[in-house]
Design a protein around this motif. Structure first.
Motif, short mmCIF file in Angstrom:
data_model
loop_
_atom_site.label_atom_id
_atom_site.label_comp_id
_atom_site.label_asym_id
_atom_site.label_seq_id
_atom_site.Cartn_x
_atom_site.Cartn_y
_atom_site.Cartn_z
N GLU A 199 0.81 -1.22 0.00
CA GLU A 199 0.00 0.00 0.00
C GLU A 199 0.84 1.27 0.00
O GLU A 199 0.35 2.34 -0.31
CB GLU A 199 -0.91 0.01 1.22
CG GLU A 199 -1.97 -1.07 1.21
CD GLU A 199 -2.73 -1.16 2.53
OE1 GLU A 199 -2.48 -0.34 3.44
OE2 GLU A 199 -3.58 -2.07 2.64
N SER A 200 2.11 1.16 0.36
CA SER A 200 2.99 2.32 0.47
C SER A 200 3.47 2.78 -0.91
O SER A 200 3.83 1.95 -1.75
CB SER A 200 4.21 1.95 1.33
OG SER A 200 5.22 2.93 1.22
N PRO A 201 3.53 4.10 -1.15
CA PRO A 201 4.08 4.59 -2.43
C PRO A 201 5.52 4.14 -2.67
O PRO A 201 5.94 3.97 -3.81
CB PRO A 201 4.00 6.12 -2.29
CG PRO A 201 3.02 6.37 -1.20
CD PRO A 201 3.05 5.18 -0.30
N GLY A 229 10.10 -3.41 -7.46
CA GLY A 229 9.86 -2.05 -7.93
C GLY A 229 10.19 -0.98 -6.91
O GLY A 229 10.26 0.21 -7.25
N SER A 230 10.41 -1.36 -5.66
CA SER A 230 10.82 -0.38 -4.65
C SER A 230 12.22 0.10 -4.99
O SER A 230 13.11 -0.71 -5.25
CB SER A 230 10.82 -1.01 -3.25
OG SER A 230 11.26 -0.08 -2.29
N VAL A 272 19.48 -2.81 -2.44
CA VAL A 272 18.74 -4.06 -2.40
C VAL A 272 17.57 -3.97 -3.37
O VAL A 272 16.97 -2.91 -3.54
CB VAL A 272 18.26 -4.37 -0.95
CG1 VAL A 272 17.32 -3.29 -0.45
CG2 VAL A 272 17.60 -5.73 -0.87
N ARG A 273 17.28 -5.10 -4.02
CA ARG A 273 16.12 -5.19 -4.91
C ARG A 273 15.35 -6.46 -4.57
O ARG A 273 15.93 -7.55 -4.52
CB ARG A 273 16.55 -5.26 -6.38
CG ARG A 273 17.03 -3.97 -6.96
CD ARG A 273 17.31 -4.07 -8.46
NE ARG A 273 18.31 -5.08 -8.79
CZ ARG A 273 18.07 -6.21 -9.45
NH1 ARG A 273 16.84 -6.52 -9.83
NH2 ARG A 273 19.03 -7.06 -9.73
N ALA A 274 14.06 -6.33 -4.35
CA ALA A 274 13.22 -7.49 -4.13
C ALA A 274 12.96 -8.17 -5.47
O ALA A 274 12.64 -7.51 -6.45
CB ALA A 274 11.90 -7.08 -3.48
N THR A 315 8.66 -10.25 -0.02
CA THR A 315 10.02 -10.34 0.53
C THR A 315 10.11 -9.54 1.83
O THR A 315 9.69 -8.38 1.88
CB THR A 315 11.06 -9.84 -0.49
OG1 THR A 315 11.02 -10.71 -1.63
CG2 THR A 315 12.46 -9.81 0.09
N VAL A 316 10.65 -10.17 2.87
CA VAL A 316 10.86 -9.52 4.16
C VAL A 316 12.25 -9.86 4.65
O VAL A 316 12.66 -11.02 4.64
CB VAL A 316 9.82 -9.95 5.21
CG1 VAL A 316 10.06 -9.21 6.53
CG2 VAL A 316 8.40 -9.71 4.72
#
Length: 134
Positions: A19-21, A47-48, A106-108, A113-114
């Protein structure tokens, strides 16, 4: 404060990350304001965008609890990726210790992923000198 890190905690944190931008969300695991450690869960979605950065005064330990991610190390002068290390709970690498001063991001690679992140000392915000610019 979280006493037990359950699958339900990871699922709730992942829902908040989605839900976070920024497509990520963390959960502070310190025992209170007097706790001088840095321990947190970080849910990261594909995409983060995490800038290439460094921590000059502390190493960072990253443990993949769920999903799959890649930690990328960068060279400051060439500004190129020098190593990409995949982490997953059931893969060959589940945790990584990033040396102090190492440029990294870091890339998920999978939704859900946690990671568990731990650093020495109290929190210090990342300054502009600790973000690698192109």
């Amino acid at each position: 404060m979280v006493d037990k890190i359950s699958q339900a905690v990871l699922t709730e944190l992942t829902a908040k990350a989605k839900e976070s931008p920024r497509l990520r969300m963390n959960l502070d695991l310190r025992n209170g304001n007097d706790d001088t450690s840095q321990r947190m869960l970080n849910a990261i979605e594909p995409g983060s965008e995490v800038p290439i950065h460094r921590h000059q005064k502390t190493s960072e330990t990253v443990v993949c609890l769920r999903g799959r991610l890649v930690e990328e190390y960068y060279d400051e002068l060439e500004r190129i990726c020098t190593e990409a290390i995949e982490l997953s709970p059931n893969g060959p690498v589940v945790a990584l210790n990033i040396p102090a001063g190492q440029w990294h991001t870091v890339r998920a690679l999978e939704s859900g992923t946690v990671i568990l992140e731990m650093k020495d000392g109290t929190y210090e915000p990342t300054g502009p000198e600790d973000i690698l610019k192109y």
